[in-house]
Design a protein around this motif. Structure first.
Motif, PDB file in Angstrom:
ATOM      1  N   GLY A 295       0.764  -1.247   0.000  1.00 51.11           N
ATOM      2  CA  GLY A 295       0.000   0.000   0.000  1.00 51.11           C
ATOM      3  C   GLY A 295       0.789   1.287   0.000  1.00 51.11           C
ATOM      4  N   GLU A 296       2.017   1.272   0.536  1.00 56.13           N
ATOM      5  CA  GLU A 296       2.761   2.523   0.675  1.00 56.13           C
ATOM      6  C   GLU A 296       4.048   2.552  -0.140  1.00 56.13           C
ATOM      7  N   LEU A 297       4.175   1.652  -1.087  1.00 54.91           N
ATOM      8  CA  LEU A 297       5.414   1.596  -1.874  1.00 54.91           C
ATOM      9  C   LEU A 297       5.516   2.773  -2.838  1.00 54.91           C
ATOM     10  N   GLU A 298       6.743   3.237  -3.061  1.00 50.27           N
ATOM     11  CA  GLU A 298       6.981   4.328  -4.015  1.00 50.27           C
ATOM     12  C   GLU A 298       7.200   3.794  -5.427  1.00 50.27           C
ATOM     13  N   HIS A 299       7.398   2.508  -5.550  1.00 52.59           N
ATOM     14  CA  HIS A 299       7.619   1.881  -6.851  1.00 52.59           C
ATOM     15  C   HIS A 299       6.541   0.808  -7.061  1.00 52.59           C
ATOM     16  N   GLU A 300       6.443   0.313  -8.266  1.00 51.00           N
ATOM     17  CA  GLU A 300       5.421  -0.673  -8.581  1.00 51.00           C
ATOM     18  C   GLU A 300       5.940  -2.092  -8.361  1.00 51.00           C
ATOM     19  N   GLU A 301       5.102  -2.923  -7.765  1.00 51.60           N
ATOM     20  CA  GLU A 301       5.432  -4.338  -7.577  1.00 51.60           C
ATOM     21  C   GLU A 301       4.241  -5.194  -8.000  1.00 51.60           C
ATOM     22  N   PHE A 302       4.545  -6.411  -8.436  1.00 52.09           N
ATOM     23  CA  PHE A 302       3.505  -7.356  -8.854  1.00 52.09           C
ATOM     24  C   PHE A 302       3.598  -8.576  -7.955  1.00 52.09           C
TER      25      PHE A 302
END
Length: 232
Positions: free
Chosen positions: A126-133
Motif C-alpha cells: 500500500g505505501e510503496l513508491e515503486h510498482e510491484e507485482f
C-alpha cells in the motif's frame, strides 16, 4: 570573534516543552506527531527547535505520516537541520511502524472476497513508491498456499514472467491465482497494459486448468478489483 553555532537541544528546553519528559510523565498518547519526531531527531538548528523543525517537515507532506514514510533519506536531508543520521533515524522509525501495522492486521489465510485479498496484501504494497507485482496462490478451498513477489520495478511499470507464475503454481499444487499490483500514483484505473497482462495470465492458467480469480490494483487506502468490476 565569530559566535559559535548552537542548536536547540532538547535538554535546554523548559520542562513543559520537553517531549521526552512529557512522554515519561503523561504517556506517549498525549504527544503530537511533531513531538514524537522531535524525540527521534533530538535537536534542531540554531534558529529552530526540534519540534519546530518536525512541524515543518510534517507540513511539507500535509501532516500525513504515511506520506512522510515515503520520503527517502536523501529527501529528508534537504531540510536544514536534518543530516544523514537523523534522516536514517526517522526512516527507520517509520518503517518499524509500517511493519507493526502489518503484523497487527487481520491474519487472513482464506480468501472469501476481494476485500480479504486487499487486507492481506495492503500492508506489503500500500505505501510503496515503486510498482510491484504479487501473486496469491490458492488451493481448491481458497486457502492461501503462498504469497510471492513476482516483479519489482519503477513507477512506470513492471515486467511479469508468466512462465515463472505457472511453474510456481504447479510446484505448490495451486488451483487458483489472485494477481495484484500497486499504483504508487494513487490512480485506480486499470490501464490497457494491466488488462493485457491479466488476459495473458488467464490464458496461460486456463491451459493448465488453473483459474485467475481476481486482479487487484492497490493504492494507499483503496483498491480496484477486476472481478468486482467485471473486468475478468
Amino acid at each position: 570573534m565569530q559566535e559559535k553555532p548552537t542548536t536547540f537541544s532538547i535538554k535546554h528546553w523548559a520542562d513543559d516543552d520537553k517531549p521526552r519528559e512529557k512522554l515519561l510523565q503523561k504517556g506517549r498518547l498525549v504527544l503530537s506527531d511533531a513531538e514524537l519526531i522531535a524525540i527521534l531527531i533530538g535537536s534542531g538548528s540554531r534558529n529552530e527547535s526540534a519540534v519546530e523543525l518536525s512541524k515543518r517537515i510534517l507540513a511539507s507532506v500535509g501532516n500525513n505520516l504515511n506520506e512522510l514514510g515515503k520520503l527517502s533519506t536523501k529527501q529528508l536531508t534537504k531540510f536544514k537541520g536534518i543530516g544523514e543520521a537523523k534522516a536514517v533515524t526517522i526512516a527507520a522509525a517509520l518503517e518499524i511502524g509500517r511493519r507493526r501495522r502489518g503484523e497487527q492486521g487481520p491474519k487472513i489465510s482464506k480468501i472469501g472476497s476481494s476485500r480479504d485479498a486487499f487486507e492481506l496484501l495492503h500492508p506489503t504494497m500500500g505505501e510503496l513508491e515503486h510498482e510491484e507485482f504479487w501473486i496469491l496462490y490458492l488451493n481448491n478451498a481458497n486457502k492461501v498456499l503462498h504469497m510471492a513477489q513476482l516483479s519489482k520495478g519503477g513507477i512506470t511499470g513492471t515486467l511479469v514472467d508468466v512462465r515463472l507464475v505457472m511453474k510456481q503454481a504447479l510446484e505448490l499444487g495451486a488451483v487458483a491465482l489472485i494477481l495484484a499490483h500497486n499504483h504508487p500514483s494513487g490512480n485506480l484505473r486499470a490501464s490497457k497494459a494491466d488488462q493485457e497482462i491479466t488476459q495473458k495470465l488467464q490464458l496461460a492458467a486456463a491451459a493448465l486448468d488453473l483459474k485467475v480469480l481476481d486482479h487487484l490494483i492497490i493504492v494507499q487506502k483503496d483498491y480496484l478489483s477486476f472481478a468486482d468490476e467485471k473486468l475478468l
